[in-house]
Design a protein around this motif. Structure first.
Motif, short mmCIF file in Angstrom:
data_model
loop_
_atom_site.label_atom_id
_atom_site.label_comp_id
_atom_site.label_asym_id
_atom_site.label_seq_id
_atom_site.Cartn_x
_atom_site.Cartn_y
_atom_site.Cartn_z
N ARG A 218 36.05 62.66 -66.84
CA ARG A 218 36.85 63.37 -67.83
C ARG A 218 36.14 64.54 -68.48
O ARG A 218 36.78 65.41 -69.06
N GLY A 219 34.82 64.58 -68.43
CA GLY A 219 34.08 65.63 -69.12
C GLY A 219 34.00 66.91 -68.30
O GLY A 219 34.06 66.90 -67.07
N ARG A 220 33.88 68.03 -69.00
CA ARG A 220 33.75 69.32 -68.35
C ARG A 220 33.00 70.26 -69.27
O ARG A 220 33.27 70.32 -70.47
N ALA A 221 32.03 70.97 -68.71
CA ALA A 221 31.26 71.95 -69.46
C ALA A 221 31.59 73.34 -68.93
O ALA A 221 31.60 73.55 -67.71
N VAL A 222 31.87 74.26 -69.84
CA VAL A 222 32.13 75.65 -69.48
C VAL A 222 30.87 76.44 -69.82
O VAL A 222 30.47 76.53 -70.98
N LEU A 223 30.24 76.99 -68.79
CA LEU A 223 28.97 77.68 -68.95
C LEU A 223 29.10 79.12 -68.49
O LEU A 223 30.08 79.51 -67.84
N GLU A 224 28.07 79.89 -68.82
CA GLU A 224 28.06 81.31 -68.48
C GLU A 224 26.72 81.65 -67.85
O GLU A 224 25.66 81.28 -68.37
N LEU A 225 26.75 82.34 -66.73
CA LEU A 225 25.54 82.78 -66.04
C LEU A 225 25.19 84.17 -66.55
O LEU A 225 25.99 85.10 -66.45
N VAL A 226 23.98 84.30 -67.09
CA VAL A 226 23.58 85.57 -67.72
C VAL A 226 22.20 85.96 -67.21
O VAL A 226 21.39 85.12 -66.81
N ALA A 227 21.94 87.27 -67.25
CA ALA A 227 20.63 87.84 -66.93
C ALA A 227 20.62 89.27 -67.44
O ALA A 227 21.64 89.97 -67.42
N PRO A 228 19.46 89.75 -67.95
CA PRO A 228 19.42 91.14 -68.44
C PRO A 228 19.78 92.16 -67.38
O PRO A 228 20.49 93.12 -67.64
N ASP A 229 19.30 91.97 -66.16
CA ASP A 229 19.63 92.86 -65.05
C ASP A 229 19.38 92.11 -63.75
O ASP A 229 18.99 90.94 -63.75
N ASP A 230 19.57 92.80 -62.64
CA ASP A 230 19.45 92.15 -61.34
C ASP A 230 18.02 91.77 -61.00
O ASP A 230 17.79 90.97 -60.09
N SER A 231 17.04 92.32 -61.70
CA SER A 231 15.64 92.00 -61.39
C SER A 231 15.17 90.72 -62.07
O SER A 231 14.07 90.26 -61.80
N HIS A 232 15.96 90.15 -62.96
CA HIS A 232 15.59 88.93 -63.67
C HIS A 232 16.32 87.73 -63.07
O HIS A 232 17.44 87.85 -62.57
N VAL A 233 15.64 86.60 -63.15
CA VAL A 233 16.24 85.35 -62.68
C VAL A 233 17.34 84.94 -63.66
O VAL A 233 17.10 84.88 -64.87
N PRO A 234 18.54 84.68 -63.19
CA PRO A 234 19.62 84.34 -64.12
C PRO A 234 19.43 82.96 -64.73
O PRO A 234 18.79 82.08 -64.16
N THR A 235 19.97 82.80 -65.90
CA THR A 235 20.01 81.51 -66.59
C THR A 235 21.45 81.25 -67.02
O THR A 235 22.30 82.13 -66.96
N PHE A 236 21.69 80.04 -67.47
CA PHE A 236 23.03 79.71 -67.94
C PHE A 236 22.97 79.27 -69.39
O PHE A 236 21.94 78.80 -69.88
N ARG A 237 24.09 79.42 -70.05
CA ARG A 237 24.23 79.01 -71.44
C ARG A 237 25.68 78.61 -71.68
O ARG A 237 26.57 79.02 -70.92
N PRO A 238 25.94 77.82 -72.70
CA PRO A 238 27.34 77.49 -73.01
C PRO A 238 28.12 78.75 -73.35
O PRO A 238 27.61 79.68 -73.98
N LEU A 239 29.35 78.78 -72.93
CA LEU A 239 30.20 79.93 -73.23
C LEU A 239 30.37 80.04 -74.75
O LEU A 239 30.73 79.05 -75.41
N PRO A 240 30.10 81.20 -75.33
CA PRO A 240 30.12 81.30 -76.81
C PRO A 240 31.50 81.21 -77.42
O PRO A 240 31.62 81.16 -78.65
N TYR A 241 32.55 81.20 -76.64
CA TYR A 241 33.90 81.10 -77.20
C TYR A 241 34.70 80.12 -76.35
O TYR A 241 34.35 79.82 -75.21
N ASP A 242 35.75 79.61 -76.93
CA ASP A 242 36.59 78.63 -76.25
C ASP A 242 37.65 79.33 -75.41
O ASP A 242 38.24 80.33 -75.83
N LEU A 243 37.87 78.77 -74.23
CA LEU A 243 38.90 79.28 -73.34
C LEU A 243 40.11 78.37 -73.38
O LEU A 243 39.98 77.15 -73.55
N PRO A 244 41.30 78.91 -73.20
CA PRO A 244 42.47 78.04 -73.05
C PRO A 244 42.30 77.14 -71.83
O PRO A 244 41.61 77.49 -70.87
N PRO A 245 42.89 75.96 -71.87
CA PRO A 245 42.71 75.03 -70.74
C PRO A 245 43.09 75.62 -69.39
O PRO A 245 42.44 75.36 -68.38
#
Length: 459
Positions: A218-245
């Motif tokens: 039943r659980g679900r996490a909405v995350l966001e893949l972020v990186a300063p630019d293409d030369s950096h290894v991307p990381t993820f973080r929780p989405l800062p805002y809620d999305l409609p289902p």
């Protein structure tokens, strides 16, 4: 293994231990490997109980030679026993997750046709006897070839086209770097989510952005893949805002194979399995980068009683052993045994030797092992256990053992009917349900309205 240690283990690890012991027996791996070495990919699939619903000539006529060549190359690289080893399973028995369509590879369509996918399907729970799978092509949303399958479209959560190392023997070495870190206590491979999410978004032709991870049933996490630019290894973080289902449901889903830690690593860490009992390709991949951390060695199986068995009978110790293909009391003369069996048939008391033989026929100590093998489709292994106990010439008597074997045989008929498309829906789905109206009692209306939707346990 000490009982207190076993009780402290998570139930899903004990389930995976049984899966690794019974679901993919060594005989299947050896036969599939030998047939693959001979260039017989269809024979390897048959050895791993995978039905190949593929006609390469028809594929060539519909989609061209180039796509057919790529498909044939993938079939030659396919290790069906390795695929079965890594298939999703459900609690508590560890059987194949029913009703799935899992994409293994994608190919560009011929002309303006949509993409074609090589998929493996599992039957619904009502027809899962033998734990067989089927290999076929999915040719787009209009494909009605498997219209009787409950979920004929490729599943977004259970997909292996981005994880070829779980079924492609030429890429099985990638398992060590994509299976998660073995020293973490959580079953979630969070350390590799960012890299796996980048592969997912690239395959979906999306820039870095939001994705979802299913956390259990039943659980679900909405995350966001972020990186300063293409030369950096991307990381993820929780989405800062809620999305409609609806928008959250439309986001790419991190495949289950990437979200969770490889069960074999958890078993090794807990000491429930050794490297020698893993699939050879899995063991080779995990040991190529160093020996994985292992817990205390699991306790071996209880020593089996030696042949012959010994029974106290009439104040003496008598022997029971296999003779001429059947279990018999060798310290009694055959004529005496026939007289005693006739006496039992007339209602008289049985000799202790005959009672012991009857107990082994009806409810042997190895019945749980037979039941596990039958549940995972290993009929030959179950029969080998029975023949080792009773002999190949034994006649089964009424009891739990015979009931298990008869039930397994009857369920294979259900699977055959499903494969033939003769039972399109479950019989219960066509049952007439009482109509709710103003004459229906209030208690019944509230009970019908609040009934929760049944869900299958997720591992």
């Amino acid at each position: 293994m000490a009982s207190h240690f076993a009780n402290d283990l998570p139930p899903h690890l004990l389930m995976w231990q049984r899966v690794r012991e019974y679901a993919v027996p060594p005989s299947m791996i050896e036969t599939a490997t030998a047939r693959h070495a001979a260039g017989d990919w269809a024979g390897a699939c048959a050895a791993a109980r995978v039905d190949a619903d593929l006609d390469l000539r028809a594929v060539r006529d519909r989609h061209g030679t180039e796509l057919t060549s790529r498909l044939r190359a993938d079939l030659r690289r396919l290790a069906p026993d390795l695929l079965r080893w890594h298939m999703p399973r459900i609690a508590p028995d560890g059987r194949l997750r029913p009703g799935l369509t899992i994409p293994l590879a994608q190919y560009g369509g011929y002309g303006d046709r949509p993409s074609v996918q090589l998929v493996v399907r599992t039957p619904p729970a009502r027809a899962d006897a033998g734990q067989r799978m089927s290999l076929s092509l999915w040719e787009g949303p209009g494909d009605s070839t498997w219209g009787h399958h409950p979920h004929p479209h490729p599943d977004r959560r259970f997909r292996l086209d981005l994880h070829r190392h779980l079924w492609d023997r030429t890429r099985s070495g990638e398992l060590a770097r994509r299976c998660g870190s073995p020293d973490q206590d959580s079953p979630w491979a969070k350390g590799s989510w960012a890299a796996e999410a980048e592969l997912l978004l690239r395959a979906e032709r999306r820039p870095r952005g939001a994705f979802t991870v299913r956390l259990g049933a039943r659980g679900r996490a909405v995350l966001e893949l972020v990186a300063p630019d293409d030369s950096h290894v991307p990381t993820f973080r929780p989405l800062p805002y809620d999305l409609p289902p609806q928008e959250a449901a439309a986001l790419p889903v991190l495949p289950e194979a990437a979200a969770r830690l490889l069960p074999d690593l958890e078993l090794l860490r807990s000491g429930l399995i050794t490297v020698g009992r893993l699939h050879p390709l899995v063991a080779e991949a995990l040991t190529a980068v160093g020996s994985p951390a292992q817990g205390p060695a699991p306790a071996g199986p209880a020593p089996e009683p030696h042949d012959p068995h010994r029974v106290r009978c009439r104040g003496e110790t008598h022997r029971i052993a296999l003779r001429d293909g059947a279990l018999t009391a060798i310290d009694h003369h055959p004529a005496e045994l026939r007289r005693e069996e006739l006496l039992v048939a007339l209602g008289g008391p049985a000799l202790p030797c005959l009672r012991a033989i009857d107990a082994v026929h009806r409810n042997p100590e190895a019945l749980p092992a037979v039941r596990e093998r039958l549940g995972h489709g290993d009929v030959s292994g179950a029969l080998a256990v029975v023949e080792g106990l009773l002999g190949p010439a034994a006649m089964l008597r009424d009891g739990p053992l015979r009931q298990e074997l008869e039930s397994a045989a009857a369920r294979r008929v259900d699977h055959g009917l499903f494969r033939a498309g003769l039972v399109a829906v479950h019989p219960a789905a066509t049952a007439q349900r009482p109509r709710l109206d103003r004459h229906t009692p209030a208690a019944l209306r509230s009970k019908r309205g609040s009934r929760p939707r049944p869900r299958t346990g997720l591992l």
